[in-house]
Scaffold this motif. Structure first.
Motif, short mmCIF file in Angstrom:
data_model
loop_
_atom_site.label_atom_id
_atom_site.label_comp_id
_atom_site.label_asym_id
_atom_site.label_seq_id
_atom_site.Cartn_x
_atom_site.Cartn_y
_atom_site.Cartn_z
N VAL A 60 44.32 45.21 27.84
CA VAL A 60 43.00 43.83 27.06
C VAL A 60 42.90 43.22 28.36
N VAL A 61 41.28 43.26 28.55
CA VAL A 61 40.48 42.08 29.60
C VAL A 61 39.09 41.45 28.47
N ILE A 62 39.39 40.16 28.72
CA ILE A 62 38.60 39.10 28.40
C ILE A 62 38.10 39.33 29.09
N LEU A 63 36.23 39.34 28.67
CA LEU A 63 34.86 39.30 29.57
C LEU A 63 34.25 37.84 29.66
N ASP A 64 33.71 37.50 30.50
CA ASP A 64 32.90 35.88 30.26
C ASP A 64 31.37 36.64 29.68
#
Length: 126
Positions: A60-64
Motif C-alpha cells: 500500500v502506497v500513499i501518493l501526494d
C-alpha cells in the motif's frame, strides 16, 4: 489468480463484523499540520477478494498531489476460509508538502489493483 480491490477505508478506530471493518467515527479526511508539515496518525484497512484464497504479498502506497510517495507499507494478505481478506496499516505521523487530493495505491501479488482517493486537509481549514 485474480484479486479484486473491494474497498479501502480510513479511520482512527474500527468496529469489525462479518461484512468487514468500518470506522467507529466518520473520517472524511486526514489532517495535515502546517506548522510541523506532518500528517496525523491514522489507519487504513484494505479489503481484497480472491476466489483462489491464496496468501500473497500486499503493498500500500500513499501518493501526494505530485504522485510522490509519502508513506508505504507491505505485508502478507491471508484469506483463511473466506474469499475476502482485510489488511490493516497503522500509519505513523509522516511529513508531507501540504494538503490536497492524495491517492492510495494498492498492489497485490505485485499487480496494481487501482487507486482510491484520500483527502488531506490543513489543520487550519478543518
Amino acid at each position: 489468480e485474480g484479486y479484486t480491490l473491494v474497498r479501502v477505508v480510513h479511520g482512527k478506530n474500527f468496529t469489525r463484523s462479518a461484512d468487514g471493518a468500518k470506522p467507529t467515527a466518520p473520517f472524511p479526511s486526514v489532517t495535515w499540520d502546517p506548522q510541523t508539515m506532518t500528517l496525523e496518525k491514522f489507519s487504513s484497512i484494505i479489503r481484497v477478494k480472491s476466489p483462489g484464497k491464496r496468501t500473497t504479498r500486499i503493498e500500500v502506497v500513499i501518493l501526494d498531489t505530485r504522485t510522490d510517495t509519502v508513506m508505504d507499507a507491505s505485508g502478507e494478505l491471508r484469506f483463511g476460509n473466506s474469499d475476502e481478506a482485510e489488511w490493516q496499516v497503522d500509519w505513523d505521523p509522516s511529513s508531507a508538502r501540504g494538503p490536497g487530493e492524495f491517492q492510495v495505491l494498492v498492489r497485490v501479488g505485485g499487480n496494481p489493483l487501482g487507486t482510491t482517493p484520500l483527502k488531506v486537509v490543513s489543520a487550519a481549514a478543518k
